[in-house]
Design an enzyme around this catalytic site. Structure first.
Site, PDB file in Angstrom:
ATOM      1  N   ASP A  20       0.846  -1.188   0.000  1.00  0.00           N
ATOM      2  CA  ASP A  20       0.000   0.000   0.000  1.00  0.00           C
ATOM      3  C   ASP A  20       0.884   1.241   0.000  1.00  0.00           C
ATOM      4  OD1 ASP A  20       0.872  -0.172   2.626  1.00  0.00           O
ATOM      5  OD2 ASP A  20      -1.079   0.321   3.498  1.00  0.00           O
TER       6      ASP A  20
ATOM      7  N   TYR B 285       2.848   4.788   0.846  1.00  0.00           N
ATOM      8  CA  TYR B 285       3.417   5.383   2.053  1.00  0.00           C
ATOM      9  C   TYR B 285       2.326   6.183   2.757  1.00  0.00           C
ATOM     10  CZ  TYR B 285       7.985   4.449  -0.146  1.00  0.00           C
ATOM     11  OH  TYR B 285       9.075   3.859  -0.728  1.00  0.00           O
TER      12      TYR B 285
ATOM     13  N   PHE C  34       6.896   2.612  -4.179  1.00  0.00           N
ATOM     14  CA  PHE C  34       8.262   2.873  -3.710  1.00  0.00           C
ATOM     15  C   PHE C  34       8.725   4.316  -3.935  1.00  0.00           C
ATOM     16  CE2 PHE C  34       8.287  -1.757  -4.253  1.00  0.00           C
ATOM     17  CZ  PHE C  34       8.803  -2.154  -3.029  1.00  0.00           C
TER      18      PHE C  34
ATOM     19  N   HIS D 278      12.011  -8.612   0.425  1.00  0.00           N
ATOM     20  CA  HIS D 278      11.649  -7.197   0.331  1.00  0.00           C
ATOM     21  C   HIS D 278      12.862  -6.331   0.686  1.00  0.00           C
ATOM     22  CE1 HIS D 278       9.518  -3.426   1.180  1.00  0.00           C
ATOM     23  NE2 HIS D 278       8.540  -3.919   0.434  1.00  0.00           N
TER      24      HIS D 278
END
Length: 254
Positions: free
Chosen positions: A92, A94, A105, A214
């Site tokens: 989801d 930031y 990102f 990740h």
């Protein structure tokens, strides 16, 4: 006042229901256009999306929600379906002020680069000798065919995962299905278990799937560092006659 009785219109994210809307209420809504709209238009008439729309509208009215409504579909605006070369799948957006702007990102210029993106830059430095820039604004990647897609497209301020399970996952699964049907080489960069949970949907033999932990500081050392996904993606593209991605994000002085 704009009234609709059993009227369902799809104009990007504008879905009108059996109630009255003022222009002020709908003017902020974003749009999906072009080939993405052709592929996704049926989603807007499904019951889950109607419920999602009502939920999102209420959230924007009653809470601070990121990204701004006009940026919800920014990834699709920057990267048409026919131009997708690489898909980087996030979760989801930031959830802190000024960060999210519709690209996974990525953060807006002037905002401190988040830790996960710092680690992405470190891997790029190791893999392709890219220098680490002073910003986290990834529009350059999106303009080259890198779809920066979150599986959930909105979030309540300071409440991570607050819009999960509300319908966005079904919508972005439809996005992935549309990409999966593209009969040309495409690379998926799937970092972390949530992204890798989508692998069962991705069965096009012309596509390349690259997996790693990740880039979060909690997991990057487990195999994200040293994965060389960026050079591998470029090698795959070039081997099929497709122009490589220029992964270098330049410093910003504005």
């Amino acid at each position: 006042m704009l009234k609709s009785k059993y009227l369902l219109k799809t104009i990007g994210f504008r879905i009108l229901y059996t109630k009255a809307y003022t222009l002020k209420e709908i003017r902020h809504m974003n749009t999906i256009t072009g080939d993405w709209l052709s592929e996704l238009k049926d989603e807007f008439s499904k019951s889950y999306f109607k419920e999602l729309y009502k939920f999102i509208e209420k959230e924007y009215e009653e809470h601070i929600v990121y990204p701004k409504a006009e940026n919800i579909f920014k990834a699709f605006n920057f990267t048409p379906l026919k131009e997708v070369k690489v898909v980087i799948l996030g979760q989801d957006p930031y959830h802190n002020e000024g960060q999210a702007h519709g690209l996974s990102f990525s953060v807006q210029k002037g905002i401190t680069t988040p830790p996960s993106l710092v680690n992405i830059y470190k891997e790029l430095e190791s893999d392709l000798e890219c220098y680490i820039p002073n910003n986290g604004y990834l529009e350059k990647w999106a303009r080259q065919g890198v779809l920066l897609l979150n599986t959930v497209l909105t979030v309540r301020a300071h409440e991570a995962y607050s819009h999960q399970g509300k319908g966005w996952e079904k919508f972005t699964d439809a996005v992935l299905d549309a990409i999966n049907k593209q009969n040309r080489p495409i690379v998926y960069l799937l970092w972390g278990r949530p992204a890798q949970s989508k692998i069962s949907m991705l069965n096009n033999k012309k596509h390349l799937i690259l997996q790693a932990p990740h880039p979060s500081p909690l997991s990057a050392y487990r195999g994200f560092f040293g994965c060389k996904h960026f050079s591998m993606a470029n090698e795959f593209l070039v081997s099929h006659g497709i122009e490589a991605i220029d992964w270098q994000i330049e410093n910003s002085y504005s």
